[in-house]
Design a protein around this motif. Structure first.
Motif, PDB file in Angstrom:
ATOM      1  N   SER A   1     -42.175  20.031 -12.826  1.00 19.32           N
ATOM      2  CA  SER A   1     -41.495  19.313 -13.906  1.00 19.32           C
ATOM      3  C   SER A   1     -42.270  19.439 -15.216  1.00 19.32           C
ATOM      4  CB  SER A   1     -41.303  17.849 -13.536  1.00 19.32           C
ATOM      5  OG  SER A   1     -42.549  17.209 -13.402  1.00 19.32           O
TER       6      SER A   1
ATOM      7  N   HIS B   1     -39.700  19.159 -18.492  1.00 20.29           N
ATOM      8  CA  HIS B   1     -38.543  18.267 -18.375  1.00 20.29           C
ATOM      9  C   HIS B   1     -38.663  17.178 -19.433  1.00 20.29           C
ATOM     10  CE1 HIS B   1     -37.307  19.264 -13.969  1.00 20.29           C
ATOM     11  NE2 HIS B   1     -37.345  20.316 -14.771  1.00 20.29           N
TER      12      HIS B   1
ATOM     13  N   CYS C   1     -39.733  15.354 -10.999  1.00 24.13           N
ATOM     14  CA  CYS C   1     -40.155  14.355 -11.979  1.00 24.13           C
ATOM     15  C   CYS C   1     -40.573  13.066 -11.283  1.00 24.13           C
ATOM     16  CB  CYS C   1     -39.017  14.032 -12.953  1.00 24.13           C
ATOM     17  SG  CYS C   1     -39.013  15.131 -14.370  1.00 24.13           S
TER      18      CYS C   1
ATOM     19  N   GLU D   1     -38.237  14.050 -19.379  1.00 23.90           N
ATOM     20  CA  GLU D   1     -39.003  12.859 -18.978  1.00 23.90           C
ATOM     21  C   GLU D   1     -40.491  13.051 -19.247  1.00 23.90           C
ATOM     22  OE1 GLU D   1     -36.741  14.228 -17.072  1.00 23.90           O
ATOM     23  OE2 GLU D   1     -35.934  12.863 -15.560  1.00 23.90           O
TER      24      GLU D   1
ATOM     25  N   CYS E   1     -34.867  13.881 -11.334  1.00 21.76           N
ATOM     26  CA  CYS E   1     -35.000  14.946 -10.332  1.00 21.76           C
ATOM     27  C   CYS E   1     -36.214  14.666  -9.433  1.00 21.76           C
ATOM     28  CB  CYS E   1     -35.119  16.307 -11.002  1.00 21.76           C
ATOM     29  SG  CYS E   1     -36.721  16.651 -11.726  1.00 21.76           S
TER      30      CYS E   1
END
Ligand SMILES: [Zn+2]
Ligand SMILES: [Zn+2]
Length: 562
Positions: free
Chosen positions: A491, A496, A525, A498, A522
């Motif tokens: 991630s 990502h 994450c 986040e 996901c």
């Protein structure tokens, strides 16, 4: 004195004779008909007459006609008439906040101090009901300028009107909280304030509002008017991940006899559901007779069970509801979806599909794309292509373009997860050929000062570009740490949204971080964020499309069922 008066009258009539008739055309209709009649009878029409006529206006057009008539007859429309027109426009028969605002603004500043405060309050109330923030704020400011003592209702109305400026709104809320809470406070005022807190994701402020309103909340026992604000606060606590406060509010509601009203119980169940607190949900359900369970409560309870993985409890509840629900439906498509979700996430696809069949047998339920999406999601983790294909076909048959696009993306991920890269590629190409666009994942970070920033994958918001280096530095540190812990840093490698948001928050010294995502979180994450809470000694409240994840000390409140 008497003579002087007579002379004045003589001069007056002479002047009017010189002016002559104002209206010489054919007789007019509506309220203007009375103006013509009065003019024929008395030879002139005064401001008083027009003002009294205004009070009979039934719509905005009639108000405008009289005001225009006055403007034609007098040099500068008298403020008394404008004030009356404002009053009528904001009143129940005309109910036009924009017109009221325009008329109020047309009164000259030197005359404003003479306008009766009652008129300003009617304008404020009307604009507030219609969510006309600009007009409401103007009326409020004029009231303030008159040195009128402002009431909590005045504040509630101006806050409720939806003011554009969030600083202004915050200032008004703080000013209101400085005043003592009246014991006869309208509970809707509390509701208005809580709504502001909800929109700003500010649970601390909500707590202050709740404290402030304590005198009102304790004044009467079993006060039903309070049930909606209690329900609202419970939901807010649930969404903000503060289950401790939710319990306190629930306890208080029990003490004041509000807890067993369906809307309050339903909200507590929802708060528990967001945390997957199945044990407490069971406890709560014990006290509710099956016949008084409504749709809202059933869905909330089923969601709680599903989120915690207690599918047996969910199944038992659904059976019970189906048995009692012969006359009134108390299980909706959402209730069935909650159970399907629970089964699919615990890899029991056979039971999930059986529940969908059952939903389809119920005359008022059926299947939908959301239900099938809850099946498709877990297929990635459990690498189940046959079930995924069934769900995918159903979504293509039932779904909105957005859901169909998401299903393509997910299906492609599933093929990838199973090592079928050709299948994955085929899905992507087919999606593009059909012109199906997926909603972009976006994460909103709320800073301690209430500011918000939106992050997309591999994209730092333009306003935060100066922080790019610090964010990248942080991500590198985390990558190393995750490697040491044997956790995938995928991630972070893929940047990502986040992770970018989280890194920025940490570099800004935040310790309690609130993130909102428009899609579901996901797996990569989820794992990485949990581990980062240990490394940084932070807590994360991560709302995704379906629930809140409260992450702290390396654990998540969802117990990794998401
Ligand atoms: Zn992710
Ligand atoms: Zn979680």
């Amino acid at each position: 004195m008497h003579i002087a008066h007579a002379v004045a009258r003589h001069c007056m009539s002479k002047r009017l004779c010189l002016v002559g008739r104002i209206h010489n055309g054919p007789p007019r209709k509506g309220l203007l008909k009375y103006v013509d009649l009065a003019e024929n009878r008395d030879g002139s029409v005064g401001g008083g007459f027009l003002t009294s006529l205004l009070r009979k206006a039934k719509n905005s057009r009639e108000v405008r006609e009289i005001v225009n008539e006055a403007t034609r007859r007098f040099e500068g429309t008298p403020w008394q008439l404008l004030s009356a027109a404002t009053h009528v426009s904001a009143g129940p028969s005309v109910d036009d906040p924009q017109l009221a605002g325009t008329l109020l603004a047309s009164i000259s500043p030197k005359d404003i101090p003479y306008v009766w405060e009652g008129v300003l309050r009617v304008v404020l109330g009307n604009a507030s009901r219609h969510k006309n923030g600009a007009v409401a704020l103007n009326a409020f400011r004029l009231l303030m300028a008159q040195n009128t003592p402002l009431t909590t209702t005045d504040y509630a109305r101006v806050i409720h009107s939806g003011i554009d400026s969030s600083e202004e709104e915050a200032r008004l809320v703080h000013e209101l909280l400085q005043q003592p809470c009246p014991t006869e406070l309208d509970p809707r005022t509390i509701g208005v304030l809580l709504k502001v807190c909800h929109v700003r994701h500010n649970l601390d402020l909500a707590g202050r509002v709740w404290q402030w309103a304590a005198p009102r909340r304790h004044v009467r026992h079993g006060d039903q008017e309070l049930c909606y604000v209690t329900a609202q606060y419970l939901l807010l606590c649930g969404r903000a991940g503060n289950i401790v406060v939710a319990h306190q509010v629930w306890q208080e509601a029990r003490n004041t006899g509000l807890a067993y009203l369906p809307v309050v119980t339903g909200s507590m169940l929802s708060a528990l559901a967001m945390h997957g607190a199945d044990g407490e949900t069971l406890e709560l359900l014990k006290d509710i007779p099956p016949a008084s369970l409504n749709l809202y409560m059933v869905t909330a309870a089923l969601t709680a069970f599903s989120h915690s993985g207690n599918v047996d409890a969910a199944h038992a509840l659904l059976e019970q509801v189906e048995m009692h629900g012969s006359q009134t439906p108390s299980a909706s498509i959402q209730s069935y979806t909650a159970l399907v979700d629970g089964y699919a996430r615990s890899e029991d696809f056979a039971s999930a599909l059986a529940i969908i069949d059952r939903a389809m047998c119920q005359s008022r339920v059926g299947e939908d794309d959301v239900m099938w999406m809850t099946v498709l999601g877990p297929c990635r983790r459990f690498k189940n292509i046959p079930v995924a294909q069934t769900a995918f076909a159903a979504i293509q048959r039932l779904g909105s373009p957005e859901h169909r696009a998401s299903a393509y993306v997910l299906m492609s991920d599933i093929y990838n997860a199973c090592g079928d890269t050709m299948g994955a590629l085929r899905m992507q190409q087919e999606r593009l050929r059909k012109g199906l666009m997926k909603e972009r994942g976006a994460v909103t970070l709320t800073m301690d000062n209430g500011e918000t920033h939106v992050f997309y994958v591999r994209e730092i918001p333009p306003a935060l570009v100066p922080a790019t280096r610090a964010i990248e530095q942080k991500l590198k540190e985390w990558s190393r740490w995750l490697g040491l812990c044997g956790i995938s840093d995928q991630s972070i490698q893929c940047q990502h949204s986040e992770k970018l948001a989280l890194a920025y928050a940490v570099t800004q010294g935040m310790r309690q971080i609130a993130l909102r995502k428009n899609l579901r979180i996901c797996d990569a994450c989820h794992e990485a964020s949990k581990q980062i809470t240990i490394f940084e000694s932070i807590s994360i409240h991560h709302w995704d499309r379906s629930r809140v994840h409260v992450m702290k000390d390396g654990k998540c409140s969802c117990h990794d069922r998401y």
